[in-house]
Each structure stands twice: as C-alpha cells, then as structure tokens.
Write a protein that holds these residues in place. Structure first.
Motif, PDB file in Angstrom:
ATOM      1  N   HIS A  58      -1.425   4.461   8.452  1.00 48.23           N
ATOM      2  CA  HIS A  58      -1.145   2.845   9.188  1.00 48.23           C
ATOM      3  C   HIS A  58      -2.660   2.248   9.647  1.00 48.23           C
ATOM      4  CE1 HIS A  58       0.775  -0.075  11.182  1.00 48.23           C
ATOM      5  NE2 HIS A  58       0.288   0.016  12.450  1.00 48.23           N
ATOM      6  N   HIS A  60      -4.596  -1.835  10.053  1.00 50.11           N
ATOM      7  CA  HIS A  60      -4.659  -3.260   9.858  1.00 50.11           C
ATOM      8  C   HIS A  60      -5.876  -3.713   9.543  1.00 50.11           C
ATOM      9  CE1 HIS A  60      -0.697  -3.941  12.341  1.00 50.11           C
ATOM     10  NE2 HIS A  60      -1.125  -2.905  12.644  1.00 50.11           N
ATOM     11  N   HIS A 200       6.690  -1.213  13.347  1.00 47.71           N
ATOM     12  CA  HIS A 200       6.173  -0.978  14.787  1.00 47.71           C
ATOM     13  C   HIS A 200       7.500  -0.820  15.967  1.00 47.71           C
ATOM     14  CE1 HIS A 200       2.357  -3.278  13.943  1.00 47.71           C
ATOM     15  NE2 HIS A 200       1.894  -1.895  13.911  1.00 47.71           N
ATOM     16  N   HIS A 222       4.212   4.325  15.661  1.00 49.54           N
ATOM     17  CA  HIS A 222       3.800   4.550  17.005  1.00 49.54           C
ATOM     18  C   HIS A 222       4.734   5.443  17.828  1.00 49.54           C
ATOM     19  CE1 HIS A 222       0.281   2.123  17.255  1.00 49.54           C
ATOM     20  NE2 HIS A 222       0.816   1.042  16.847  1.00 49.54           N
ATOM     21  N   ASP A 272      -4.489   2.558  12.690  1.00 46.32           N
ATOM     22  CA  ASP A 272      -4.169   1.482  13.447  1.00 46.32           C
ATOM     23  C   ASP A 272      -5.254   0.175  12.891  1.00 46.32           C
ATOM     24  OD1 ASP A 272      -2.354  -0.341  14.161  1.00 46.32           O
ATOM     25  OD2 ASP A 272      -2.488   0.492  16.409  1.00 46.32           O
ATOM     26  N   ASN A 273      -5.428  -0.728  13.989  1.00 43.20           N
ATOM     27  CA  ASN A 273      -6.108  -1.675  13.858  1.00 43.20           C
ATOM     28  C   ASN A 273      -7.848  -1.470  13.602  1.00 43.20           C
ATOM     29  OD1 ASN A 273      -3.954  -2.467  15.537  1.00 43.20           O
ATOM     30  ND2 ASN A 273      -4.344  -4.435  14.769  1.00 43.20           N
TER      31      ASN A 273
HETATM   32 ZN   LIG Z   1      -0.148  -1.177  13.820  1.00 42.86          ZN
END
Ligand SMILES: [Zn+2]
Length: 364
Positions: A58, A60, A200, A222, A272-273
């Motif tokens: 995962h 971004h 999400h 998550h 993630d991000n």
């Molecule tokens: Zn995310």
C-alpha cells in the motif's frame, strides 16, 4: 535475459526454512535450489543471505511531491477533497508529479522492493503520470489502483473504463467518500472487468468498516480500529502502522490489532503515503516487529508472501521456490551492521538496512 546463480543462507520456500546452497536462475525464473553444506562465492553473481525481494502492498506515490509534513492529524493531511495531500496534488503539474514519483520508484528499488500496489489519486491524469514515471524503471512493478477524481459524488463511466484499461484495479479512498450508489457502480464496473478492488477502512475509528466489508473488496487497508467481529469477515488486510503513528491514529501494540488479524486472515504490510513515510520496507518491518508482534518470521511473511497472496501474485512472487520469478534480495551478512548474526530472520527483520543489500534481482 542472462542466467545466473546466487548462493549462501537461503530463506527457502513458503515457510522461509533456512538452508545453505545455491539458487539457479534461467530466463528470469528460479529453476533449481541446491542444498550444499557450504558454498563457493566465486560461482555466484552474489552471495550472502538470499531472500525474496520485498513487496509494498500500500502506497500513495503521488504525494511524493510533498515531504516533511506537520504532525497535524489525519483529516488535515489526507482527507479528500481538501486535505493537504489533495490540495497539493490538484496544483501539481504533470511533469512535477512524474519526476517525484520516478524518484520514489528508484528509492523503492534501493530499499529492496520490486512490487508496489499504489492508490493512484487524480483520475486518469494520476494514472498516466504514474505510467510515465514507471516507464524507465524496469526493475520495479507497480499495480496501479486508480480512482475517479476525488471530491465528486458521482462517477463518469467513461472515466472509470479509461482508468481500468490501464490499472490493475480500483483503490477507493473510503466507503463514505462517494455516495453508496457511486461506489457500487464503480466497483461493479471493476468486477465486470475482473479487476482488483481495495478500500481504506477503519483508519481512525470503526464507523466505516461494516460498509467497506459489505462491498466485498479484495483487501481492506488499515483497519486500525477493527473489532474482532470485523476482522473475522476474513477479508485480507494491509496494515500501515508507521503511517498510523504519524497521522496520530495508531498506538504501538494495540492499533492496528495485527496479532488478532493474523489469526483470522491474511495480513500484509505497506508504507502508505510517501509524504508521511519513506518507502523503506526494512523500516516498516523493524517497526512492526518491535512495536507490535515480537515475531520476526510473521513480519517477514507479511512483507513478502502475504503481500503477494493479497495482491494475487503468489504463484509467481513472494517466496523462493522452483518455477517462481527470480525476485531476489541478497543481503551481506558480513556487513558491519550484520557481522556475527546467528539468527538470519531476526537480523533481516529487525536490523538489516538497505545499505546491506548486495544485489536485487527482478528476473534478470
Ligand atoms: Zn492509504
């Protein structure tokens, strides 16, 4: 593609059993795993600890354009359509976005990752920017999980189809970010075309989890506040614990409840991000082991085989086995950092760093 041999301490098969020997690669595929009492490094393209390359389930990549964000809470940072991330992405020129994502893909490679699953914001513009960024970086694959432009309560079917033409599937920001009719329509579209669906859920509380589960996605991202009952839906989960700490929604040992999740379903790992964390999966593994699980083998599985299973590519990736694609990471067990290691799995998960990597292969 040139054929080659790597050797040393091999974390072999789906149970990561430690053996000594050689891994033979022909045409980018593992063709033989030979056990030996000792190995000659002269025969090898590289030697050391031989493990599957890491998978990041995962990311971004788009918000690679912003770094050093404040500790200002989840909604301020990432909630569509007005969070910091979305404002920055709306203002970003195509070339700026491409360059930042390209740099991140190179960073994924030097930190041992050859496959990422990316939630791609920005509709077809975002998808095309990532495709352009990926093009010169042959060694890393990205499963693009696109979505229509954020902040609209309807979908444009042509846009969904154009995204799905090039994407691996859909990456939905949350079950309440579009009307239920719009989300239902986009997921139906993806399903009709045999595409992957991720969403999400439960990042800062559990109020959007049941509605996300009812959409029957391929995986939930998550689940920081998932109840036992919600976990037992059995839908695979990708956790991002470092991200949860930065956005202020997580807590070490308790949220997300990774131990409970592992008893009920397949659990993978993501960073993630990019604006919140580096793409370094070694950092993610170290953190999860020390702050949550105290079980290094389970953490290694999460970052490799479990991620491959969740993304539907475990026939080819995620472990070292004859017939699988040779996505291999060779780690220098004699480095200053790892010198004297006696427990290979422990060292790989809790101590190894990208600068211990001797070689990363992705086929050739
Ligand atoms: Zn995310």
């Amino acid at each position: 593609m040139e054929d080659y041999v790597v050797g040393g301490h091999i974390l072999n098969g789906d149970d990561f059993e430690l053996i000594t020997g050689y891994v033979y690669v022909e045409g980018g595929t593992i063709v033989e795993i030979e056990e030996r009492s000792n190995i000659k490094s002269d025969n090898c393209a590289a030697s050391g600890i031989v493990m599957p390359s890491l998978i990041n389930a995962h990311t971004h990549l788009g918000d690679s354009i912003i770094k050093d964000v404040p500790f200002s809470g989840l909604d301020t940072l990432v909630k569509p359509p007005h969070g910091l991330k979305h404002r920055a992405l709306r203002d970003a020129a195509f070339g700026v976005l491409v360059e930042a994502m390209h740099k991140s893909l190179l960073d994924a490679l030097v930190t041992g990752t050859t496959l990422l699953a990316d939630f791609r914001e920005g509709g077809i513009f975002g998808v095309n920017a990532l495709k352009t960024a990926m093009d010169p970086v042959k060694k890393v694959q990205v499963m693009i999980l696109g979505r229509p432009n954020d902040g609209r309560d309807y979908i444009v079917e042509d846009e969904i189809d154009t995204i799905l033409d090039v994407a691996y599937g859909l990456g939905v920001s949350g079950s309440r970010d579009f009307s239920s009719a719009a989300i239902g329509a986009m997921i139906n579209r993806a399903r009709t075309r045999g595409k992957f669906v991720a969403i999400h859920a439960g990042e800062q509380d559990n109020s959007d989890i049941d509605s996300a589960i009812s959409l029957n996605p391929d995986c939930l991202i998550h689940m920081t506040y998932a109840s036992k009952h919600q976990i037992e839906s059995g839908i695979p989960i990708v956790v991002c614990p470092r991200s949860n700490l930065v956005t202020g929604v997580g807590s070490a040992f308790r949220h997300p409840p990774i131990g409970e999740m592992l008893q009920a379903t397949t659990v993978g790992l993501g960073t993630d991000n990019v604006m919140l964390n580096s793409l370094n999966m070694f950092a993610e593994m170290e953190f999860v082991s020390k702050a949550f699980l105290h079980d290094d083998l389970k953490v290694l599985e999460m970052a490799t085989l479990n991620n491959a299973k969740i993304l539907g590519v475990d026939n080819d990736l995620g472990s070292i086995a004859v017939g699988k694609h040779a996505s291999l990471l060779i780690i220098n067990h004699q480095s200053n950092n790892l010198f004297g290691t006696e427990n290979i799995v422990n060292s790989v998960v809790r101590r190894a760093r990208p600068d211990d990597i001797v070689l990363l292969t992705n086929g050739g």
